[in-house]
Scaffold this motif. Structure first.
Motif, PDB file in Angstrom:
ATOM      1  N   GLU A   1      32.024  36.926  54.170  1.00 47.30           N
ATOM      2  CA  GLU A   1      31.256  36.723  52.654  1.00 47.30           C
ATOM      3  C   GLU A   1      30.360  37.832  52.559  1.00 47.30           C
ATOM      4  O   GLU A   1      30.011  38.249  51.215  1.00 47.30           O
ATOM      5  N   LEU A   2      29.483  37.978  53.580  1.00 46.72           N
ATOM      6  CA  LEU A   2      28.254  39.125  53.586  1.00 46.72           C
ATOM      7  C   LEU A   2      28.894  40.497  53.400  1.00 46.72           C
ATOM      8  O   LEU A   2      28.304  41.099  52.550  1.00 46.72           O
ATOM      9  N   ILE A   3      29.951  40.673  54.054  1.00 45.43           N
ATOM     10  CA  ILE A   3      30.563  41.808  53.839  1.00 45.43           C
ATOM     11  C   ILE A   3      31.127  42.099  52.336  1.00 45.43           C
ATOM     12  O   ILE A   3      30.894  43.150  51.672  1.00 45.43           O
ATOM     13  N   GLY A   4      31.913  41.060  52.081  1.00 41.52           N
ATOM     14  CA  GLY A   4      32.286  41.068  50.456  1.00 41.52           C
ATOM     15  C   GLY A   4      31.068  41.293  49.522  1.00 41.52           C
ATOM     16  O   GLY A   4      31.401  41.879  48.381  1.00 41.52           O
ATOM     17  N   LEU A   5      29.987  40.273  49.770  1.00 45.79           N
ATOM     18  CA  LEU A   5      28.758  40.636  48.786  1.00 45.79           C
ATOM     19  C   LEU A   5      28.298  41.912  48.797  1.00 45.79           C
ATOM     20  O   LEU A   5      28.135  42.825  47.500  1.00 45.79           O
ATOM     21  N   MET A   6      28.264  42.693  49.942  1.00 42.54           N
ATOM     22  CA  MET A   6      27.645  44.015  50.065  1.00 42.54           C
ATOM     23  C   MET A   6      28.689  45.018  49.394  1.00 42.54           C
ATOM     24  O   MET A   6      28.063  45.931  48.714  1.00 42.54           O
ATOM     25  N   LEU A   7      29.976  44.835  49.513  1.00 47.00           N
ATOM     26  CA  LEU A   7      30.913  45.864  49.351  1.00 47.00           C
ATOM     27  C   LEU A   7      30.999  45.790  47.607  1.00 47.00           C
ATOM     28  O   LEU A   7      31.043  46.559  46.894  1.00 47.00           O
ATOM     29  N   THR A   8      30.976  44.335  47.011  1.00 48.19           N
ATOM     30  CA  THR A   8      31.008  44.325  45.626  1.00 48.19           C
ATOM     31  C   THR A   8      29.736  44.684  44.987  1.00 48.19           C
ATOM     32  O   THR A   8      29.800  45.263  44.021  1.00 48.19           O
ATOM     33  N   ARG A   9      28.615  44.393  45.629  1.00 47.22           N
ATOM     34  CA  ARG A   9      27.590  44.999  45.146  1.00 47.22           C
ATOM     35  C   ARG A   9      27.133  46.520  44.767  1.00 47.22           C
ATOM     36  O   ARG A   9      26.796  46.958  44.104  1.00 47.22           O
TER      37      ARG A   9
END
Length: 85
Positions: A72-80
């Motif tokens: 979820e942290l990686i997904g959040l960073m990539l989407t951001r």
């Protein structure tokens, strides 16, 4: 206390997954509302699993908590990173 956390997790699982999936589907259609929904849901999930990693007692679910938190942290960073603020 255990039943309270069980109820909290059950509601989060049912509601959280539906919000995550809705946000993801709308984001894939280039909807700004979908992107915001996706980012908000990921942010909430990162916050929740950070609590489990840092505040809960060590148990057999620790490895899945680590995996969920990191995904979820990686997904959040990539989407951001691909969001034009």
């Amino acid at each position: 206390m255990r039943s309270t956390w069980f109820g909290n997790d059950s509601v989060t699982l049912g509601f959280g997954i539906s919000v995550l999936m809705t946000g993801l589907l709308l984001d894939r259609r280039d909807s700004i509302r979908g992107r915001l929904l996706w980012l908000g849901a990921l942010g909430h999930a990162v916050h929740k699993y950070a609590f489990y990693l840092l505040g809960a007692a060590l148990n057999s679910f620790f490895p899945p908590f680590v995996a969920a938190f990191l995904l979820e942290l990686i997904g959040l960073m990539l989407t951001r990173a691909r969001t034009d603020v």
